[in-house]
Design a protein around this motif. Structure first.
Motif, PDB file in Angstrom:
ATOM      1  N   ARG A  14      39.829  30.624  26.426  1.00  0.00           N
ATOM      2  CA  ARG A  14      38.480  31.088  26.755  1.00  0.00           C
ATOM      3  C   ARG A  14      38.204  30.845  28.236  1.00  0.00           C
ATOM      4  NH1 ARG A  14      34.317  32.439  23.486  1.00  0.00           N
ATOM      5  NH2 ARG A  14      32.210  32.387  24.359  1.00  0.00           N
ATOM      6  N   HIS A  15      37.682  31.856  28.910  1.00  0.00           N
ATOM      7  CA  HIS A  15      37.367  31.716  30.329  1.00  0.00           C
ATOM      8  C   HIS A  15      36.159  30.800  30.520  1.00  0.00           C
ATOM      9  CE1 HIS A  15      40.218  34.772  31.422  1.00  0.00           C
ATOM     10  NE2 HIS A  15      39.610  35.701  30.698  1.00  0.00           N
ATOM     11  N   LYS A  16      36.267  29.890  31.478  1.00  0.00           N
ATOM     12  CA  LYS A  16      35.130  29.027  31.812  1.00  0.00           C
ATOM     13  C   LYS A  16      34.000  29.856  32.408  1.00  0.00           C
ATOM     14  CE  LYS A  16      34.057  24.688  34.175  1.00  0.00           C
ATOM     15  NZ  LYS A  16      34.610  23.553  34.950  1.00  0.00           N
ATOM     16  N   TRP A  17      34.361  30.794  33.267  1.00  0.00           N
ATOM     17  CA  TRP A  17      33.422  31.765  33.819  1.00  0.00           C
ATOM     18  C   TRP A  17      33.902  33.146  33.371  1.00  0.00           C
ATOM     19  CZ3 TRP A  17      35.292  27.757  36.989  1.00  0.00           C
ATOM     20  CH2 TRP A  17      34.330  26.840  37.435  1.00  0.00           C
ATOM     21  N   PRO A  18      33.066  33.934  32.669  1.00  0.00           N
ATOM     22  CA  PRO A  18      33.513  35.240  32.159  1.00  0.00           C
ATOM     23  C   PRO A  18      34.102  36.104  33.273  1.00  0.00           C
ATOM     24  CG  PRO A  18      31.362  34.691  31.276  1.00  0.00           C
ATOM     25  CD  PRO A  18      31.659  33.650  32.321  1.00  0.00           C
ATOM     26  N   MET A  19      35.172  36.842  32.936  1.00  0.00           N
ATOM     27  CA  MET A  19      35.780  37.769  33.901  1.00  0.00           C
ATOM     28  C   MET A  19      35.144  39.145  33.694  1.00  0.00           C
ATOM     29  SD  MET A  19      39.808  36.676  34.129  1.00  0.00           S
ATOM     30  CE  MET A  19      40.090  37.621  35.642  1.00  0.00           C
ATOM     31  N   MET A  20      34.072  39.368  34.408  1.00  0.00           N
ATOM     32  CA  MET A  20      33.319  40.606  34.226  1.00  0.00           C
ATOM     33  C   MET A  20      33.974  41.751  34.996  1.00  0.00           C
ATOM     34  SD  MET A  20      29.465  39.074  34.497  1.00  0.00           S
ATOM     35  CE  MET A  20      28.755  40.010  33.153  1.00  0.00           C
ATOM     36  N   SER A  21      33.706  42.948  34.535  1.00  0.00           N
ATOM     37  CA  SER A  21      34.208  44.123  35.261  1.00  0.00           C
ATOM     38  C   SER A  21      33.150  44.582  36.249  1.00  0.00           C
ATOM     39  CB  SER A  21      34.548  45.249  34.289  1.00  0.00           C
ATOM     40  OG  SER A  21      33.379  45.656  33.602  1.00  0.00           O
ATOM     41  N   LEU A  22      33.562  45.381  37.211  1.00  0.00           N
ATOM     42  CA  LEU A  22      32.640  45.888  38.223  1.00  0.00           C
ATOM     43  C   LEU A  22      32.115  47.260  37.834  1.00  0.00           C
ATOM     44  CD1 LEU A  22      34.529  45.042  41.542  1.00  0.00           C
ATOM     45  CD2 LEU A  22      32.530  43.879  40.620  1.00  0.00           C
ATOM     46  N   GLY A  23      30.859  47.509  38.148  1.00  0.00           N
ATOM     47  CA  GLY A  23      30.380  48.868  38.078  1.00  0.00           C
ATOM     48  C   GLY A  23      31.099  49.683  39.137  1.00  0.00           C
ATOM     49  N   ASN A  24      31.313  50.963  38.894  1.00  0.00           N
ATOM     50  CA  ASN A  24      32.032  51.752  39.899  1.00  0.00           C
ATOM     51  C   ASN A  24      31.444  53.143  40.041  1.00  0.00           C
ATOM     52  OD1 ASN A  24      33.567  53.673  38.085  1.00  0.00           O
ATOM     53  ND2 ASN A  24      34.294  51.723  37.269  1.00  0.00           N
ATOM     54  N   THR A  25      31.791  53.743  41.147  1.00  0.00           N
ATOM     55  CA  THR A  25      31.287  55.082  41.430  1.00  0.00           C
ATOM     56  C   THR A  25      32.297  55.835  42.287  1.00  0.00           C
ATOM     57  OG1 THR A  25      29.503  56.347  42.455  1.00  0.00           O
ATOM     58  CG2 THR A  25      30.081  54.256  43.493  1.00  0.00           C
ATOM     59  N   TYR A  26      32.242  57.153  42.215  1.00  0.00           N
ATOM     60  CA  TYR A  26      33.032  58.018  43.088  1.00  0.00           C
ATOM     61  C   TYR A  26      32.132  58.714  44.111  1.00  0.00           C
ATOM     62  CZ  TYR A  26      36.687  57.524  39.514  1.00  0.00           C
ATOM     63  OH  TYR A  26      37.624  57.033  38.646  1.00  0.00           O
ATOM     64  N   SER A  27      30.841  58.349  44.108  1.00  0.00           N
ATOM     65  CA  SER A  27      29.839  59.070  44.889  1.00  0.00           C
ATOM     66  C   SER A  27      29.269  58.199  46.005  1.00  0.00           C
ATOM     67  CB  SER A  27      28.694  59.522  43.965  1.00  0.00           C
ATOM     68  OG  SER A  27      27.538  59.829  44.685  1.00  0.00           O
ATOM     69  N   GLU A  28      29.232  58.725  47.217  1.00  0.00           N
ATOM     70  CA  GLU A  28      28.626  58.006  48.338  1.00  0.00           C
ATOM     71  C   GLU A  28      27.123  57.866  48.137  1.00  0.00           C
ATOM     72  OE1 GLU A  28      29.666  59.383  52.182  1.00  0.00           O
ATOM     73  OE2 GLU A  28      31.832  59.070  51.905  1.00  0.00           O
ATOM     74  N   GLN A  29      26.509  58.854  47.497  1.00  0.00           N
ATOM     75  CA  GLN A  29      25.076  58.772  47.236  1.00  0.00           C
ATOM     76  C   GLN A  29      24.769  57.595  46.303  1.00  0.00           C
ATOM     77  OE1 GLN A  29      22.346  60.435  48.561  1.00  0.00           O
ATOM     78  NE2 GLN A  29      21.326  58.782  47.444  1.00  0.00           N
TER      79      GLN A  29
END
Length: 675
Positions: free
Chosen positions: A76-91
């Motif tokens: 079990r991770h001591k600190w959760p390994m979260m994923s990143l939000g992502n985008t392909y858009s500069e806006q």
């Protein structure tokens, strides 16, 4: 969309994305591009927002992704390994920047990092020593792969004296450089093994191997990029990165501190082209708010930090014309179709060819002669055709039909059930197979014959000097004829003869690997030699006996039995024996402590307090027992520790196989067996 339609669509998308997650994280064999996956995830998120009553509790929109494999201890991770939000858009990056400003004001900085296309890893250090390495898994818990990670040279096993905390966790990305990927993937193709699609998949597949010795043979690298401590040590992410670099960790030199979003866009634009000059793959840029205090103020969503986001580059694509399809025959007889394309510039290089892999891929693409095709080169090293432009297809264009006979020798091709590739079965008469087998035999990882190279083998075959591997050891009888060819001087001939003679001392496992039997790679050859000890035992073994060997499955066993059924192959072994090659294991026979476990078979599973699994394996073998690779009716005992995989336990119970502890195993050595 009606509620019923929305419910069905949400269910379908959820199931599809879960399968793609499994393919990507567990099997390391993705079947969809990152862009297409993200678009499907966005579609699902939008539907769930509109119809929250139909959102599933374990929706992919709420999951980091990944599964826990059964072969490793779960941590079990001591600190959760979260994923990143992502985008392909500069806006959308501008929108992210505005959200940050609204929450914390205008006084902040970003740290920009390359987004490495690899496998996330968490490393724990105590008193400067690496004590644990854990994969992302499902973000809450992952696989303990410490033994494998310790083979990565750029990851410190012990830090030098320094001003670092007694206990900390550092996270990063394990990856493989392109040149290493090309070399290793070519070896897999030569050994008729399934090639990996890209370095990321190869790195992921490698880190989950059970044999850390095999992991060590595959060069992996790792960049570290985030530090976790119980008590704050630094005020900013940038300061922590500079510190861990001074402690001896491998930190990417291209990380940059940016004062505003405009500098971020400059960074993104500069790497859009420069990324192809790197020795490794990146698929985007990661932005992180620099101040830890501001990170805390921004907080997290259910699965992602609000203070970071990933901008992902779209894979480079180009449209060109399919001029023809040719076919290559490998040394094992595997026939690979290749698309010959009108040259087009893609990702900085001119692309003229793309692998079509097999007949299934030609059917999937629905390829026709002269088609206009879209070629992609993103994380992929080898360009691939991703689709056809049907609007440009000529009305009378004929579909591409996979060949039925070998393009080299004319033999009818075969395709075994369950396999994607077609093969030419004429291994004794097909020129590229004959030459390829001899080139494989003399190679560095096989017999390593100095003075002989691939071009020399090709020349000697064309001139009639070589037909079989065994002919190499008769070349000394034809030295005068070699001199008359005009290509070889006396010194080069002498070097060749010395190299050939020296190769006779290569151990049995090298000879077996060098023979080029389908599916028998280096690791398989070592395991077969360790088990059967000599070539005669191996040649007599049936499928049941072969599958008793650790990691030898039915496919390998059938290939071996089929190989020895050929009189020509048996004759070659006899000739090589007569020439003095090694066909007996040079390992010392195991001196048994007792024969108490003779005739008994075991599998060891789980984690044990008193002994490691390797120590238990040695105890069993030193007392006459054998270790099997999988649970079957042939198994006598399952030695079970903590965290044993439920699938193994279920199968053992179903077959009524006795399940014993390590203590019970030791008791068996002090009492007479009556079970």
């Amino acid at each position: 969309m009606s509620p019923t339609e929305a419910k069905n669509k949400i269910h379908t998308l959820s199931a599809e994305l879960k399968q793609h997650n499994y393919n990507y994280y567990v099997l390391a064999m993705p079947t969809i591009s990152d862009f297409d996956f993200d678009k499907k995830l966005e579609e699902l998120a939008a539907l769930e927002k509109q119809f929250p009553e139909f959102a599933e509790p374990d929706s992919p929109t709420q999951q980091v992704g990944g599964e826990i494999t059964k072969e490793f201890e779960t941590v079990r991770h001591k600190w959760p390994m979260m994923s990143l939000g992502n985008t392909y858009s500069e806006q959308e990056l501008q929108d992210f920047d505005q959200r940050v400003r609204k929450a914390i004001g205008d006084d902040f900085e970003y740290v920009c990092e390359l987004k490495f296309d690899g496998l996330s890893m968490s490393l724990t250090y105590e008193q400067g020593k690496l004590i644990r390495a854990v994969t992302r898994g499902d973000g809450i818990q992952g696989d303990d792969v410490t033994a494998n990670v310790k083979t990565i040279h750029t990851i410190p096993k012990k830090l030098d004296e320094g001003n670092y905390p007694d206990h900390f966790e550092i996270r990063g990305e394990v990856f493989m450089h392109r040149k290493a990927f090309d070399r290793l993937n070519n070896e897999r193709i030569e050994q008729n093994e399934m090639p990996y699609a890209n370095p990321r998949n190869f790195a992921s597949g490698t880190i989950k191997l059970q044999d850390s010795r095999e992991v060590a043979r595959r060069p992996l690298d790792c960049f570290l990029y985030f530090l976790y401590t119980d008590k704050p040590v630094f005020k900013t992410h940038w300061d922590s990165i500079m510190a861990v670099k001074s402690w001896g960790f491998h930190v990417c030199e291209h990380t940059k501190l940016c004062k505003n979003i405009d500098e971020v866009f400059e960074f993104i634009a500069s790497w859009n082209e420069k990324r192809f000059d790197l020795s490794y793959d990146i698929d985007g840029i990661v932005l992180k708010v620099n101040s830890y205090a501001q990170q805390q103020e921004l907080g997290f969503t259910a699965k992602s930090p609000r203070w970071a986001i990933a901008y992902k580059y779209k894979a480079q694509q180009a449209e060109t014309v399919l001029e023809s399809v040719s076919y290559q025959v490998g040394r094992t007889g595997s026939v690979t179709p290749v698309a010959n394309l009108k040259p087009v510039v893609l990702a900085g290089t001119t692309v003229k060819r793309a692998s079509l892999h097999n007949a299934n891929e030609i059917l999937r693409l629905d390829l026709h002669e002269g088609d206009s095709v879209f070629v992609e080169k993103g994380g992929e090293i080898i360009p691939k055709i991703i689709s056809v432009n049907p609007l440009k297809r000529k009305p009378d264009a004929a579909p591409i039909a996979y060949i039925t006979h070998c393009p080299e020798c004319g033999t009818e091709l075969v395709r075994q059930e369950g396999e994607a590739n077609h093969y030419c079965p004429n291994d004794e008469g097909c020129p590229p197979q004959i030459v390829g087998k001899m080139q494989h035999f003399i190679g560095r990882k096989a017999m390593n014959i100095d003075g002989l190279g691939d071009e020399t083998i090709e020349t000697l075959y064309q001139k009639g000097f070589l037909r079989h591997i065994s002919d190499i050891y008769d070349l000394h009888l034809r030295s005068d004829e070699l001199k008359q060819l005009g290509r070889f001087g006396e010194k080069s001939i002498n070097n060749m003869m010395e190299g050939i003679e020296k190769s006779k001392q290569m151990p049995f496992e090298k000879v077996l690997f060098g023979m080029g039997i389908r599916y028998v790679g280096e690791t398989v050859a070592r395991k077969l030699v360790a088990y059967f000890k000599n070539i005669d035992n191996l040649m007599k073994a049936n499928i049941e006996e072969l599958t008793t060997v650790d990691e030898i499955g039915t496919r390998i066993a059938e290939s071996l039995v089929d190989y020895w059924s050929s009189p020509e192959h048996v004759q070659q072994v006899e000739k090589l024996k007569a020439q003095g090659l090694q066909f007996v294991s040079n390992e010392k026979e195991l001196v048994l402590a007792s024969d108490k476990l003779s005739g008994k078979t075991f599998i060891i599973s789980g984690v044990f307090e008193k002994y490691s699994r390797d120590e238990l394996k040695d105890i069993i073998e030193q007392n006459g027992g054998k270790i099997l690779s999988s649970i079957s009716a042939k198994l006598n005992y399952l030695v079970a520790g903590d965290n044993m995989g439920p699938a193994k336990l279920e199968k053992a119970n179903k077959l009524n196989i006795p399940i014993i502890s390590d203590d019970e195993l030791l008791t068996m050595l002090t009492t007479d067996l009556d079970r």
